[in-house]
Every structure is written in C-alpha cells, then in structure tokens.
Scaffold this motif. Structure first.
Motif, short mmCIF file in Angstrom:
data_model
loop_
_atom_site.label_atom_id
_atom_site.label_comp_id
_atom_site.label_asym_id
_atom_site.label_seq_id
_atom_site.Cartn_x
_atom_site.Cartn_y
_atom_site.Cartn_z
N ALA A 168 -29.14 -34.71 -4.33
CA ALA A 168 -28.54 -36.03 -4.55
C ALA A 168 -27.78 -36.04 -5.89
O ALA A 168 -28.37 -35.80 -6.94
CB ALA A 168 -29.62 -37.10 -4.55
N CYS A 169 -26.49 -36.30 -5.84
CA CYS A 169 -25.65 -36.36 -7.04
C CYS A 169 -24.85 -37.66 -7.02
O CYS A 169 -23.64 -37.65 -6.73
CB CYS A 169 -24.71 -35.16 -7.11
N PRO A 170 -25.50 -38.80 -7.28
CA PRO A 170 -24.82 -40.09 -7.16
C PRO A 170 -23.64 -40.26 -8.11
O PRO A 170 -22.79 -41.11 -7.89
CB PRO A 170 -25.93 -41.10 -7.46
N TRP A 171 -23.57 -39.44 -9.19
CA TRP A 171 -22.48 -39.56 -10.16
C TRP A 171 -21.21 -38.83 -9.72
O TRP A 171 -20.16 -39.01 -10.32
CB TRP A 171 -22.93 -38.98 -11.49
N ALA A 172 -21.31 -38.01 -8.68
CA ALA A 172 -20.19 -37.16 -8.29
C ALA A 172 -18.93 -37.97 -8.00
O ALA A 172 -17.82 -37.56 -8.36
CB ALA A 172 -20.56 -36.31 -7.08
N GLN A 173 -19.07 -39.12 -7.35
CA GLN A 173 -17.91 -39.95 -7.00
C GLN A 173 -17.88 -41.26 -7.77
O GLN A 173 -17.11 -42.15 -7.44
CB GLN A 173 -17.94 -40.24 -5.49
N ASP A 174 -18.74 -41.37 -8.76
CA ASP A 174 -18.85 -42.62 -9.52
C ASP A 174 -18.45 -42.35 -10.97
O ASP A 174 -19.25 -41.85 -11.76
CB ASP A 174 -20.28 -43.16 -9.44
#
Length: 449
Positions: free
Chosen positions: A118-124
């Motif tokens: 899980a990499c929630p920052w990738a598109q944020d």
C-alpha cells in the motif's frame, strides 16, 4: 524453538579458507548487515522471552546511553538480568520515516519486494509534501547532532544511492566525512556544480593514476601507437603527465615520435573521459568521499537533490530512509528481530547439537560490536557469526583519506559503548569488502571478508 536443516547452519562460509590471525578485536565494518546468524555449542535460551521489566530496562539504557559492564564469563546467562537487558539494548536503533507495513531497508534494489504494498502517497501530491516536510525536519536534526558530535554517524538510504555521514574522530579522520555509493555521472556533476569537492579513491586505484578522471584507456592507446610507429626501447621512459589533457604533447617531441602518433583532439579526450566515468556508474568504484566543510555542503545539497526521491515505481514519492544509533527529531525507536534456532550437525561419529541466534537487520556497525560484547560472556568466549551485508554499502569500508596523526576528538555523549566507539575510531582496513565470517574462540577473534 525452530529447526533448520543442517546445511543452513553449516554453509561453506562457516569454515574460512584464509582467516585472520587471532586478535582481541575485529576491524570496524561500515557496511549495513541485513542478517547475522550466530552459532555456538552453548544454547541461546538466555535470549528468549525477555521479561517486560528487562525490555524496559534495555530501552532506558539505550536512551540514556548507559554503559553495561559484564563479567568475562556468565555462568548462568538465563538468570543474569544485566545480560538480558544489555542484549535488548544492543537491538535498538532509530528510523525515519516509520511505515510499519512497508520495509524501509534496504531501499536500493527493493522495488520488487515493495511492489504491491500500500502506497497511498504515490498519486497524492499533498501527502507526498507532508512526508517530505517531516523528512526535511528529521534530516537537519541528525546533521546538527552530527555537527555537535552527539551523533557518531547516520545513514541516508534512497532508491538510487546511500550516504554514510560520520562525525569527526571516526574512521581515522580528524574531520567529518561522508561516503556516497553508488553514484552516477549526473549526481557527481550536480555536486561539482554546487561547489562540493570530493574524491573517488576506488576509481583512482583502479586507474593506477590517482586523479579525479582516470584516462587509463587513452594512455594505453597512445603507448600502443608509440610501439607501432617507432623502435623506442627505453622502458624507463616516464608516463605522460595528466596535464597533457589540453592537447600538449611535448613529451612526444622529446622522444622524437611526435609525427608517428595520432594525437586525439580535445573533443576526443573529453568523450573518452566521460565514457570511462559513465562505465563506473552504479558500481563500487563510483564511491564518492567528502571531507571537512564539504560534508555540510553535501547535507544542504541533499535536501534539494531531485534524485533523492524516486519519481516512478513502488518507491515514488517516498522520502529516503534515515538510520541512526541515537534519537533525533521524528525518529522512531525500532528493534532488530531476533530469534533462536536449533539444529543438528554431522560430526565424526554421529551428530551434535548446534544452537543459533538469528538477528535480522538493518544491523548497524555499532550494533554488531555491541552484540559481540554480549555474546562473548554469554557463550563462554566461543561463537561463530555468518554475516550477510547489504552489498552496495560494502564500499563504505574504503579509507576516507591517508592515515592521520592525533585524530582524537571528544565524543563523550554520542550514545555508543566506549569499546564500540574505540573500534569505530580506527581507520577502515576492509577496502570495498565487508566481513562475511566472524569467529570468537577463547575470547579472541578471527574473521574473513
């Protein structure tokens, strides 16, 4: 209690072909270990199931940099509270950022292991800015601690390269140093553009001409041209000077062969230099060493360095990992994973029990030494350790400069055991290698790189 096959406990590395002579101390190893497997004929039950009070005392001793003095030999290790607390203390380190579901070391070559996490920052972008903002507070905090000699060393681990910062007084240097590996021509060009002076000792050694940009291939071609176009037999003729890069070939005129050798123009020389420099990219020979005030210029440079954060892949937008032996702003206290393992080994006449303790990294240089200080008394002065280094960090064992006299620097509150600190003061001797096998017998060490 877990059981492993015999071959896991007795790999070919377990018997060194050319070990060092027995010594009271082993050399400092600045590479980061991902795994250390200790083996002994004595059980490691004392390292199992620490009591809550023992864990708490170990944490307190770590945070307060308390020195634990253990006897030469502990008769009942499982009943020795001081030993178990010291063991817990040796397993602790500080990390930033802290994402429990994501392994943050190693970062080099870790895209495959991080894929699917899980990499929630990738598109944020907003979340990326928050992460980078926190990192921009933690990194200067470590640099200030290093400058004040309250932190002996720390690592910056990105997806492209790693950096080791060392305080003055360590690794045989009277001034602060930094080592970067591996590097690329683009990174080195950016450092030069910022006025950061550095050396590339491994490249200089491999080129046999100690200069920043080795031109060994050019010199070889010119020497071959001389042999083909003349009958000069003077084998004692000195090699061409590095100053000939500008097109001056007066040394050929002195030999009388200036018309028989094709002289490369300035553009050819530049292309050859760049080609040779690019060939060492991503290799141990690309190691860069920075000393003195340039170390702190490098700190400022890294804060705004674009290649510090990946722009694509599983690590996109994730700030570099900071690893430190002491606390810093934003750092999270972590514990190395340790477990006991048992197995049986074949010996003449049958089998014997082999007891093992596995420690999973990142095992920092001081932690390896601290563990040996605990295991010596606990295992009655006899154990063997198989070491698995993170290969790109092995180049950090390169000597940061020529031996210096009187490099004693005051590091009274740097958080390390005095014996570990004394070991890390010594000038590195392993080159671009790292320890693979460490053995203690009768309280004396032998090792193999």
């Amino acid at each position: 209690m877990l059981f492993l096959p015999v071959q896991d406990l007795h790999s070919p590395l377990a018997v060194p072909k050319a070990p060092s002579p027995p010594c009271q101390e082993f050399p400092a190893d600045w590479s980061i270990k991902t795994r250390v497997l200790f083996m002994s004929s004595q059980p490691f039950t004392w390292a199992e199931h620490l009591k809550g009070q023992e864990e708490a005392q170990g944490v307190a001793q770590h945070c307060r940099a308390a020195e634990t003095s253990l006897p030469r030999s502990v008769q009942e290790p499982r009943l020795c509270t001081e030993l178990r607390c010291a063991f817990q203390q040796s397993l602790l380190y500080w990390l930033h950022p802290s994402l429990p579901w994501l392994p943050l070391f190693p970062r080099l070559g870790a895209d495959r292991s991080m894929a699917g996490k899980a990499c929630p920052w990738a598109q944020d972008e907003a979340l990326q800015q928050v992460l980078m903002s926190d990192w921009s507070v933690s990194f200067p905090s470590l640099s200030q601690l290093l400058r004040a000699r309250l932190c002996p060393y720390f690592y910056v681990c990105s997806a492209q390269f790693s950096v080791l910062f060392r305080a003055a007084g360590l690794a045989g240097s009277a001034e602060p140093t930094a080592a970067i590996a591996p590097t690329t021509r683009g990174l080195r060009h950016a450092m030069r553009a910022e006025g950061i002076e550095f050396s590339m000792p491994l490249l200089e050694e491999s080129g046999a001409r100690k200069q920043k940009n080795s031109e060994e291939s050019l010199e070889t071609e010119m020497a071959e041209g001389i042999r083909a176009g003349s009958s000069v037999e003077d084998a004692g003729e000195p090699a061409p000077s590095d100053d000939d890069d500008d097109g001056s070939f007066s040394w050929l005129e002195e030999m009388g062969v200036q018309d028989k050798v094709k002289k490369p123009d300035t553009i050819s020389i530049q292309l050859r230099r760049e080609k040779h420099e690019v060939q060492v990219d991503h290799r141990p020979e690309s190691l860069v060493l920075v000393r003195g005030s340039n170390t702190f210029r490098l700190l400022n440079f890294l804060i705004s360095c674009r290649s510090l954060v990946a722009v694509a892949g599983p690590q996109a937008g994730l700030p570099p990992t900071l690893l430190s032996p002491v606390a810093f702003r934003g750092g999270t206290l972590q514990t190395l994973k340790a477990r006991t393992v048992s197995g049986r080994a074949r010996v003449p006449g049958g089998f014997e029990d082999v007891f093992s303790l596995e420690v999973l990294g990142p095992v920092l240089p001081h932690a390896l030494h601290a563990l040996t200080l605990v295991l010596g008394p606990a295992q009655r002065g006899s154990f063997r350790a198989l070491l698995s280094p993170h290969e790109p960090s092995a180049a950090f064992n390169t000597r940061p400069g020529p031996p210096q006299e009187d490099v004693q620097q005051d590091l009274p509150a740097c958080g390390l055991h005095p014996k570990s600190l004394e070991q890390l003061r010594q000038c590195p001797t392993l080159g671009k290698s790292s320890l693979r096998l460490l053995e203690m017998k009768d309280y004396s060490y032998t090792w193999k790189a």
